[in-house]
Scaffold this motif. Sequence first.
Motif, PDB file in Angstrom:
ATOM      1  N   LEU A 162      33.789  19.769   1.566  1.00 19.94           N
ATOM      2  CA  LEU A 162      34.486  19.170   2.701  1.00 19.94           C
ATOM      3  C   LEU A 162      35.821  19.849   2.971  1.00 19.94           C
ATOM      4  N   CYS A 163      36.423  20.405   1.924  1.00 27.79           N
ATOM      5  CA  CYS A 163      37.686  21.138   2.101  1.00 27.79           C
ATOM      6  C   CYS A 163      37.427  22.597   2.467  1.00 27.79           C
ATOM      7  N   PHE A 164      36.371  23.179   1.890  1.00 27.85           N
ATOM      8  CA  PHE A 164      36.128  24.611   2.047  1.00 27.85           C
ATOM      9  C   PHE A 164      35.623  24.986   3.436  1.00 27.85           C
ATOM     10  N   TYR A 165      34.563  24.324   3.903  1.00 34.62           N
ATOM     11  CA  TYR A 165      33.914  24.774   5.131  1.00 34.62           C
ATOM     12  C   TYR A 165      34.792  24.685   6.381  1.00 34.62           C
ATOM     13  N   PRO A 166      35.556  23.618   6.584  1.00 35.58           N
ATOM     14  CA  PRO A 166      36.425  23.608   7.776  1.00 35.58           C
ATOM     15  C   PRO A 166      37.431  24.759   7.791  1.00 35.58           C
ATOM     16  N   PHE A 167      38.051  25.031   6.633  1.00 32.63           N
ATOM     17  CA  PHE A 167      39.031  26.120   6.587  1.00 32.63           C
ATOM     18  C   PHE A 167      38.345  27.485   6.676  1.00 32.63           C
ATOM     19  N   ALA A 168      37.181  27.624   6.026  1.00 32.67           N
ATOM     20  CA  ALA A 168      36.462  28.898   6.082  1.00 32.67           C
ATOM     21  C   ALA A 168      35.973  29.205   7.492  1.00 32.67           C
ATOM     22  N   LEU A 169      35.751  28.145   8.298  1.00 26.99           N
ATOM     23  CA  LEU A 169      35.281  28.336   9.670  1.00 26.99           C
ATOM     24  C   LEU A 169      36.419  28.483  10.675  1.00 26.99           C
ATOM     25  N   GLY A 170      37.650  28.542  10.167  1.00 21.57           N
ATOM     26  CA  GLY A 170      38.765  28.858  11.058  1.00 21.57           C
ATOM     27  C   GLY A 170      39.768  27.756  11.291  1.00 21.57           C
ATOM     28  N   GLY A 221      42.946  25.989  10.545  1.00 23.46           N
ATOM     29  CA  GLY A 221      44.165  26.258   9.793  1.00 23.46           C
ATOM     30  C   GLY A 221      44.361  27.738   9.496  1.00 23.46           C
ATOM     31  N   MET A 222      45.426  28.040   8.795  1.00 21.89           N
ATOM     32  CA  MET A 222      45.804  29.423   8.506  1.00 21.89           C
ATOM     33  C   MET A 222      45.270  29.906   7.154  1.00 21.89           C
ATOM     34  N   VAL A 223      44.734  28.998   6.348  1.00 19.87           N
ATOM     35  CA  VAL A 223      44.255  29.370   5.013  1.00 19.87           C
ATOM     36  C   VAL A 223      42.772  29.698   5.092  1.00 19.87           C
ATOM     37  N   ASP A 224      42.387  30.800   4.476  1.00 15.28           N
ATOM     38  CA  ASP A 224      40.979  31.193   4.435  1.00 15.28           C
ATOM     39  C   ASP A 224      40.522  31.209   2.979  1.00 15.28           C
TER      40      ASP A 224
END
Length: 204
Positions: free
Chosen positions: A102-110, A112-115
């Motif tokens: 739940l934390c990884f996929y939203p950020f990995a998909l763009g 926020g600024m953290v990848d």
Amino acid sequence: MNQFIQIIALIELSISCAVVGVWILQKFSPNTFPFAIKVFLVLLMGNILFWPLGMNLPLVAYVRGLTGDLSIVLTLLLWTSLLPANKPAPIVFKFAVAIVALCFYPFALGLGMVDPYAWGYGSIAFLVAVLFFALVCGLASWTKGVWIIAIAILAWTAHWHESANLWDYLLDPFLAIWAICACIGMMYRRKRDKARSGYLFRPG
């Protein structure tokens, strides 16, 4: 080398799909299949999926086109589920996978600024975090989890799959969906049991 990787990936996915097929058959069967029968069915269905059988490509190649390669963690969880003395994954593991997904996929998909996906390309801190998670599995007496994570790291080190990112060996959408559904199911059962106990012990 690339052709070898492709063949290995198709074999892995053939076996995994066959295991899922056996699991579905078991759900509709009133009797538990013996281990030998499970192995026979996996080999049979795996061969049907792997060989072209008159088509341009084997059936599993079309499946792979839709699903991509499964993570090593999910692959090993599926395969070991056939073992007679298989110990189910503890809810702590499922909860941790659900939270990470739940934390990884939203950020990995763009978002926020953290990848976080970039961490999988050799980040020492990320590797230490994965090893720490394996240690937690060991402290929780789930030694199978330790072995699964260790094999996933070794597969990543050996570039067993096409991807060079550690995340792809540890997590995939199907593993995330399984963990999230398991956590939701656990919370629903606890709520239902609590409601039932409250009804049984209600005054009058």
